[in-house]
Design a protein around this motif. Structure first.
Motif, PDB file in Angstrom:
ATOM      1  N   LEU A  17       8.149 -29.830  -6.093  1.00  0.00           N
ATOM      2  CA  LEU A  17       7.321 -28.854  -5.381  1.00  0.00           C
ATOM      3  C   LEU A  17       5.975 -29.425  -4.949  1.00  0.00           C
ATOM      4  CD1 LEU A  17       7.735 -25.420  -7.221  1.00  0.00           C
ATOM      5  CD2 LEU A  17       8.285 -25.952  -4.846  1.00  0.00           C
ATOM      6  N   SER A  70       2.974 -25.928  -3.292  1.00  0.00           N
ATOM      7  CA  SER A  70       2.573 -27.285  -3.649  1.00  0.00           C
ATOM      8  C   SER A  70       1.303 -27.285  -4.494  1.00  0.00           C
ATOM      9  CB  SER A  70       2.354 -28.119  -2.382  1.00  0.00           C
ATOM     10  OG  SER A  70       1.779 -29.368  -2.674  1.00  0.00           O
ATOM     11  N   ASP A 100       6.145 -30.396  -1.586  1.00  0.00           N
ATOM     12  CA  ASP A 100       6.866 -29.413  -0.766  1.00  0.00           C
ATOM     13  C   ASP A 100       6.060 -29.066   0.488  1.00  0.00           C
ATOM     14  OD1 ASP A 100       9.328 -27.402  -1.238  1.00  0.00           O
ATOM     15  OD2 ASP A 100       7.738 -26.354  -0.167  1.00  0.00           O
ATOM     16  N   LYS A 138       8.144 -18.937  -6.211  1.00  0.00           N
ATOM     17  CA  LYS A 138       7.857 -20.241  -6.821  1.00  0.00           C
ATOM     18  C   LYS A 138       6.358 -20.404  -7.085  1.00  0.00           C
ATOM     19  CE  LYS A 138      10.197 -22.629  -3.665  1.00  0.00           C
ATOM     20  NZ  LYS A 138      10.893 -23.755  -2.959  1.00  0.00           N
TER      21      LYS A 138
END
Length: 394
Positions: free
Chosen positions: A237, A246, A240, A201
């Motif tokens: 995110l 983040s 997150d 991610k």
């Protein structure tokens, strides 16, 4: 990792490997980008012979380009670790072949990562031989072929980011990313972004940030900004627990918001609330980018409304007036956004005064911030002072 490049394969101007060799009327060969910059600077001579050029036509040197490509494919790249010796031709064949096992592909991509991260020349070689689109395709295929084993994707993304320049000077390399404009290619990337893998991610967010900052991928940035799924994941995110994901999401979303066409969608998906929540936290490594995005979004009517509705927005912006960075860029964004909100609502002006905006503004005016920031700080101070006078007269 080292590579001994034959002298004839080097550009006489940049002293780097020739990537697009072109020949002048004098018979001298240069890299196209280097000689174009030389000529654009008003120079009308050949850099090597210093002969005056009657003709500045650049003729592609296909023979030399072929020789360089053949050398790249067959030459052995060496490092102190003998297990890392390999040829680019072998690596490329391993990654292209459908018969190559997953483990073999993973080992090949790891070697590509070594070269892409440790050698500028290696990056040029990999890009010139078409590894960038090959790695990108491998990532897209991996999203539905390799189930929950993300190691290959992680390593391939490392390579893509190493080969994706963060500066605009070589942003043409990012043109290959435009294949993601097609739904069948963007969907696999979205799938990876939604998986419970922080490293993947984070890397995809970094890739989105590069896409948003490059002039050659503006259309792709628009496509991403119109995707509800992408925006929802990025907004989520930002708050997150994984700090790296983040921070990367903040940069990605801020980049997306630079394109005006994306701003309304970002607001609809909760970008303002998410950015305020991020700035409310204790660790804010990308506070300046978050504040820049808030300033941009606050200039839109729907953005103003969302920020005014947010109970913490005014307090956060007041706090950020004099607590961001030494260059005060964040402060400038904070004062600009707060000024827009205060002009819109008397309630916001009252909240700002109660939150201590007057003191923060006075400190900002005494600092080394920009003239623009001081101008807006004075305007906001004047507006809030009127609010204070109204209270005292009641």
């Amino acid at each position: 990792m080292s590579m001994s490049i034959p002298h004839l394969f080097l550009c006489p101007i940049s002293l780097d490997l020739l990537t697009d060799p072109v020949t002048l009327s004098t018979g001298q060969t240069y890299d196209r980008l280097s000689i174009e910059r030389w000529l654009a600077g008003g120079n009308l001579t050949c850099p090597v012979t210093m002969q005056r050029l009657q003709d500045t036509t650049l003729v592609p040197n296909h023979t030399l380009r072929h020789l360089i490509d053949q050398w790249l494919l067959t030459d052995c790249l060496t490092s102190n670790d003998k297990s890392c010796n390999f040829s680019l031709g072998t690596l490329k064949l391993n990654l292209q072949s459908s018969d190559t096992s997953l483990n073999a592909k993973l080992e090949s991509v790891k070697k590509v990562r070594i070269l892409s991260m440790e050698s500028d020349t290696g990056q040029v070689c990999l890009f010139q031989l078409g590894f960038f689109p090959l790695l990108l395709q491998l990532i897209l295929e991996a999203s539905h072929e390799f189930n929950d084993d993300f190691e290959l994707v992680e390593v391939a993304l490392d390579c893509i980011l190493s080969l994706s320049p963060s500066s605009s000077s070589s942003s043409s390399h990012l043109e290959f990313l435009n294949i993601l404009k097609k739904d069948q290619n963007l969907v696999p990337l979205l799938y990876l972004l939604e998986q419970d893998n922080g490293r993947v991610k984070t890397s995809i967010c970094c890739l989105i940030e590069r896409i948003a900052s490059s002039p050659v991928t503006l259309d792709l940035c628009s496509v991403i900004g119109q995707s509800q799924r992408v925006l929802q994941v990025l907004v989520s995110l930002i708050t997150d627990a994984d700090s790296q994901a983040s921070e990367a999401a903040v940069r990605a979303l801020s980049g997306i918001c630079l394109l005006e066409a994306n701003r309304s969608n970002a607001i609809k998906e909760g970008a303002t609330d998410s950015l305020v929540a991020y700035l409310s936290g204790s660790k804010r490594r990308n506070a300046t980018q978050a504040l820049a995005a808030i300033e941009i979004l606050s200039a839109m009517d729907e953005g103003k409304k969302m920020l005014i509705k947010n109970r913490n927005a005014v307090k956060v912006l007041v706090k950020m007036l004099f607590k961001v960075s030494s260059d005060h860029q964040g402060s400038e964004h904070a004062v600009s956004a707060l000024l827009l909100l205060c002009r819109e609502s008397p309630r916001v002006r009252s909240e700002a005064v109660i939150a201590g905006a007057l003191t923060q503004l006075l400190l900002l005016l005494q600092s080394q911030c920009s003239a623009k920031a001081k101008s807006k700080a004075r305007a906001l101070l004047k507006l809030l002072s009127c609010t204070c006078h109204s209270y005292h007269s009641m």
